[in-house]
Design a protein around this motif. Structure first.
Motif, PDB file in Angstrom:
ATOM      1  N   ALA A  68     -45.611  14.088   1.568  1.00  0.00           N
ATOM      2  CA  ALA A  68     -46.498  13.726   0.458  1.00  0.00           C
ATOM      3  C   ALA A  68     -47.531  14.825   0.217  1.00  0.00           C
ATOM      4  N   ALA A  69     -48.074  15.373   1.309  1.00  0.00           N
ATOM      5  CA  ALA A  69     -49.041  16.465   1.171  1.00  0.00           C
ATOM      6  C   ALA A  69     -48.390  17.687   0.524  1.00  0.00           C
ATOM      7  N   ALA A  70     -47.170  17.976   0.917  1.00  0.00           N
ATOM      8  CA  ALA A  70     -46.458  19.118   0.337  1.00  0.00           C
ATOM      9  C   ALA A  70     -46.212  18.913  -1.156  1.00  0.00           C
ATOM     10  N   THR A  72     -56.943  15.790   1.374  1.00  0.00           N
ATOM     11  CA  THR A  72     -57.157  14.374   1.050  1.00  0.00           C
ATOM     12  C   THR A  72     -55.932  13.521   1.382  1.00  0.00           C
ATOM     13  N   VAL A  73     -54.733  14.084   1.209  1.00  0.00           N
ATOM     14  CA  VAL A  73     -53.530  13.319   1.603  1.00  0.00           C
ATOM     15  C   VAL A  73     -53.555  13.055   3.103  1.00  0.00           C
ATOM     16  N   LEU A  74     -53.810  14.085   3.879  1.00  0.00           N
ATOM     17  CA  LEU A  74     -53.799  13.940   5.336  1.00  0.00           C
ATOM     18  C   LEU A  74     -54.943  13.055   5.819  1.00  0.00           C
ATOM     19  N   ALA A  75     -56.042  13.026   5.074  1.00  0.00           N
ATOM     20  CA  ALA A  75     -57.182  12.182   5.443  1.00  0.00           C
ATOM     21  C   ALA A  75     -57.013  10.749   4.964  1.00  0.00           C
ATOM     22  N   GLY A  76     -55.988  10.489   4.140  1.00  0.00           N
ATOM     23  CA  GLY A  76     -55.753   9.139   3.642  1.00  0.00           C
ATOM     24  C   GLY A  76     -56.628   8.757   2.466  1.00  0.00           C
ATOM     25  N   SER A  77     -57.181   9.754   1.765  1.00  0.00           N
ATOM     26  CA  SER A  77     -58.101   9.450   0.668  1.00  0.00           C
ATOM     27  C   SER A  77     -57.634   9.991  -0.680  1.00  0.00           C
ATOM     28  N   HIS A  78     -56.407  10.445  -0.768  1.00  0.00           N
ATOM     29  CA  HIS A  78     -55.898  10.978  -2.035  1.00  0.00           C
ATOM     30  C   HIS A  78     -55.668   9.829  -3.019  1.00  0.00           C
ATOM     31  N   ALA A  79     -56.120  10.011  -4.261  1.00  0.00           N
ATOM     32  CA  ALA A  79     -56.042   8.945  -5.259  1.00  0.00           C
ATOM     33  C   ALA A  79     -54.607   8.587  -5.632  1.00  0.00           C
ATOM     34  N   ASP A  80     -53.676   9.520  -5.480  1.00  0.00           N
ATOM     35  CA  ASP A  80     -52.293   9.282  -5.905  1.00  0.00           C
ATOM     36  C   ASP A  80     -51.319   9.100  -4.745  1.00  0.00           C
ATOM     37  N   VAL A  81     -51.839   8.884  -3.547  1.00  0.00           N
ATOM     38  CA  VAL A  81     -50.975   8.643  -2.387  1.00  0.00           C
ATOM     39  C   VAL A  81     -51.450   7.381  -1.672  1.00  0.00           C
ATOM     40  N   ALA A  82     -50.559   6.411  -1.559  1.00  0.00           N
ATOM     41  CA  ALA A  82     -50.881   5.165  -0.853  1.00  0.00           C
ATOM     42  C   ALA A  82     -49.943   5.020   0.337  1.00  0.00           C
ATOM     43  N   LYS A  91     -52.133  15.954 -11.419  1.00  0.00           N
ATOM     44  CA  LYS A  91     -51.108  16.639 -12.200  1.00  0.00           C
ATOM     45  C   LYS A  91     -49.704  16.454 -11.638  1.00  0.00           C
ATOM     46  N   ARG A  92     -49.581  15.868 -10.434  1.00  0.00           N
ATOM     47  CA  ARG A  92     -48.274  15.899  -9.792  1.00  0.00           C
ATOM     48  C   ARG A  92     -47.652  14.513  -9.680  1.00  0.00           C
ATOM     49  N   TRP A  93     -47.749  13.851  -8.517  1.00  0.00           N
ATOM     50  CA  TRP A  93     -46.960  12.643  -8.269  1.00  0.00           C
ATOM     51  C   TRP A  93     -47.834  11.441  -7.896  1.00  0.00           C
ATOM     52  N   GLN A  94     -47.302  10.245  -8.206  1.00  0.00           N
ATOM     53  CA  GLN A  94     -47.797   8.995  -7.639  1.00  0.00           C
ATOM     54  C   GLN A  94     -46.865   8.654  -6.472  1.00  0.00           C
ATOM     55  N   ILE A  95     -47.378   8.651  -5.233  1.00  0.00           N
ATOM     56  CA  ILE A  95     -46.530   8.517  -4.037  1.00  0.00           C
ATOM     57  C   ILE A  95     -46.910   7.260  -3.272  1.00  0.00           C
ATOM     58  N   LEU A  96     -45.891   6.489  -2.902  1.00  0.00           N
ATOM     59  CA  LEU A  96     -46.106   5.270  -2.126  1.00  0.00           C
ATOM     60  C   LEU A  96     -45.278   5.337  -0.856  1.00  0.00           C
ATOM     61  N   VAL A  97     -45.943   5.372   0.280  1.00  0.00           N
ATOM     62  CA  VAL A  97     -45.297   5.447   1.590  1.00  0.00           C
ATOM     63  C   VAL A  97     -45.358   4.052   2.212  1.00  0.00           C
ATOM     64  N   VAL A  98     -44.199   3.474   2.503  1.00  0.00           N
ATOM     65  CA  VAL A  98     -44.141   2.135   3.094  1.00  0.00           C
ATOM     66  C   VAL A  98     -43.701   2.260   4.548  1.00  0.00           C
ATOM     67  N   GLU A  99     -44.662   2.137   5.465  1.00  0.00           N
ATOM     68  CA  GLU A  99     -44.309   2.095   6.882  1.00  0.00           C
ATOM     69  C   GLU A  99     -43.650   0.750   7.199  1.00  0.00           C
ATOM     70  N   ASP A 100     -42.809   0.728   8.226  1.00  0.00           N
ATOM     71  CA  ASP A 100     -42.162  -0.522   8.665  1.00  0.00           C
ATOM     72  C   ASP A 100     -41.491  -1.235   7.499  1.00  0.00           C
ATOM     73  N   ALA A 101     -40.743  -0.493   6.686  1.00  0.00           N
ATOM     74  CA  ALA A 101     -40.042  -1.115   5.566  1.00  0.00           C
ATOM     75  C   ALA A 101     -38.992  -2.109   6.044  1.00  0.00           C
ATOM     76  N   ASP A 102     -38.633  -2.026   7.326  1.00  0.00           N
ATOM     77  CA  ASP A 102     -37.699  -3.005   7.889  1.00  0.00           C
ATOM     78  C   ASP A 102     -38.318  -4.389   7.998  1.00  0.00           C
ATOM     79  N   ARG A 103     -39.636  -4.494   7.813  1.00  0.00           N
ATOM     80  CA  ARG A 103     -40.314  -5.790   7.867  1.00  0.00           C
ATOM     81  C   ARG A 103     -40.393  -6.471   6.501  1.00  0.00           C
ATOM     82  N   LEU A 104     -39.847  -5.856   5.478  1.00  0.00           N
ATOM     83  CA  LEU A 104     -39.844  -6.463   4.153  1.00  0.00           C
ATOM     84  C   LEU A 104     -39.024  -7.753   4.146  1.00  0.00           C
ATOM     85  N   THR A 105     -39.577  -8.810   3.558  1.00  0.00           N
ATOM     86  CA  THR A 105     -38.813 -10.038   3.410  1.00  0.00           C
ATOM     87  C   THR A 105     -37.737  -9.848   2.342  1.00  0.00           C
TER      88      THR A 105
END
Length: 384
Positions: free
Chosen positions: A48-50, A71-81, A109-123
């Motif tokens: 995501a940072a790249a 900001t991505v690595l710090a968890g504060s980027h507006a377009d990365v969740a 100017k670039r991407w809206q990125i959504l990282v889902v940890e533990d996606a195996d826990r999705l119902t």
């Protein structure tokens, strides 16, 4: 040290992602798979940072350490969740919130990125809601799902994702990494073996005496299981230690959340509880209980994996397999178990441990009951 350097033993994956970040082979959905501790979510965040990097996709390696990378690595980027859960599952409500966010145009100017940890826990409902978003993606939205295996998500989801398969790093790679963090060589080698490739676990074993002591208590259990009383006592102790550790992790967070809730509803300032406070408190307590249960199961699960390593060592010793034992520091105990058993029996014991693990994690069997049944099955007869 960059975040790429912390992804131990994943050079092939890193090269693949750096090429994609540079504009070749980019995809709107990615599936990061790998065993626990291999760095699935860390790899996704690095990617995501790249992707957000101002220097053309160089990510954490960019010459100036740009604002977006930081900001991505710090968890504060507006377009990365980065979506994490303390619950046993990720429900459809959480996923619908993500889908709504995914439909928004990025602020940058670039991407809206959504990282889902533990996606195996999705119902199942959550998976269906996610599938719709991945099937009809926003042109500038990127989904990154993290799971242990490809089978942990629906075939219809994984067929739309580009796969990034992480591997378990070798003990040598882990030990070298720990030494770069300042760990002494002998302790680094112990932690690398004992962690079995789990980077987070290796760091804890290398730098936390309490974690190391608890593991030593667990791996000493198999040699003690010679009577029914010792089996029951070991089961009780393992359950109690897991609960104590889980409580220690969650107690401070629970208290802080309660203080925040009281402040939000003005309980402290006004000295009374508004009508909306009671249901909010009830929801908070329910969420905290769920989190505490998951924490306890996580700690027990880690203990079970440590038990498996002892019987795996006994099988390796009996069959003359080359290489160091995972539990080289208790070789005498491993030799005794190997002498009193057969490789086939120890393989059965590993199966019984995984059966107990499944009972607790999948079928909600009470932890004490599952552990007692397992310990009795693992009993080692005394030598006559």
């Amino acid at each position: 040290m960059t975040i790429w350097d912390s992804l131990v033993g994943q050079r092939a994956c890193i090269e693949q992602l750096q090429i994609a970040a540079g504009g070749q082979g980019m995809n709107h959905a990615w599936l990061f798979t790998g065993p626990p501790g291999s760095g699935r979510s860390n790899t996704a965040v690095a990617f995501a940072a790249a992707l957000q990097c101002e220097q053309g996709g160089l990510g954490p390696d960019c010459p100036d350490g740009c604002h977006d990378c930081h900001t991505v690595l710090a968890g504060s980027h507006a377009d990365v969740a980065v979506i994490r859960t303390e619950k046993l599952t990720i429900g459809v409500k959480e996923v619908r919130d993500l889908v709504r966010r995914a439909s928004l145009t990025p602020m940058g100017k670039r991407w809206q990125i959504l990282v889902v940890e533990d996606a195996d826990r999705l119902t199942e409902q959550a998976c269906n809601a996610l599938l719709k978003a991945i099937e009809e993606p926003n042109p500038r939205t990127v989904w990154m799902l993290c799971t242990p295996t490809v089978e942990d998500v629906l075939p219809t989801i994984r067929s739309r994702c580009r796969l990034v398969a992480l591997s378990t790093p070798t003990a040598e790679e882990v030990a070298t990494f720990l030494q770069t963090l300042g760990c002494e060589e002998q302790r680094a080698r112990y932690a690398a073996r004992a962690s079995q490739g789990h980077i987070g676990r290796a760091k804890a074993l290398a730098f936390d005496d309490a974690v190391r002591s608890r593991r030593q208590d667990v791996v000493a259990i198999p040699a003690r299981l010679t009577t029914l009383g010792q089996c029951l006592a070991s089961a009780t102790r393992l359950g109690e230690v897991a609960k104590e550790e889980a409580d220690a992790i969650t107690a401070e967070l629970d208290a802080r959340e309660k203080v925040d809730l009281d402040a939000a509803y003005g309980v402290v300032e006004r000295g009374r509880r508004p009508r909306e406070y009671a249901p909010a408190l009830r929801d908070l307590e329910t969420a905290q209980k769920t989190r505490a249960k998951r924490r306890q199961l996580d700690v027990v699960d880690r203990g079970l994996i440590d038990l498996v390593s002892v019987y795996r060592d006994a099988i390796a010793l009996a069959s003359g397999a080359p290489g160091d034992l995972v539990n080289e520091d208790i070789r005498h105990d491993v030799e005794r178990i190997a002498a009193l058993s057969t490789p086939e029996l120890n393989l059965q014991r590993i199966g019984w441990i995984f059966a107990a693990r499944e009972q607790m994690l999948e079928f909600n069997v009470p932890v004490p009951l599952a552990l007692e049944s397992m310990m009795v099955a693992l009993r080692v007869p005394e030598r006559h």
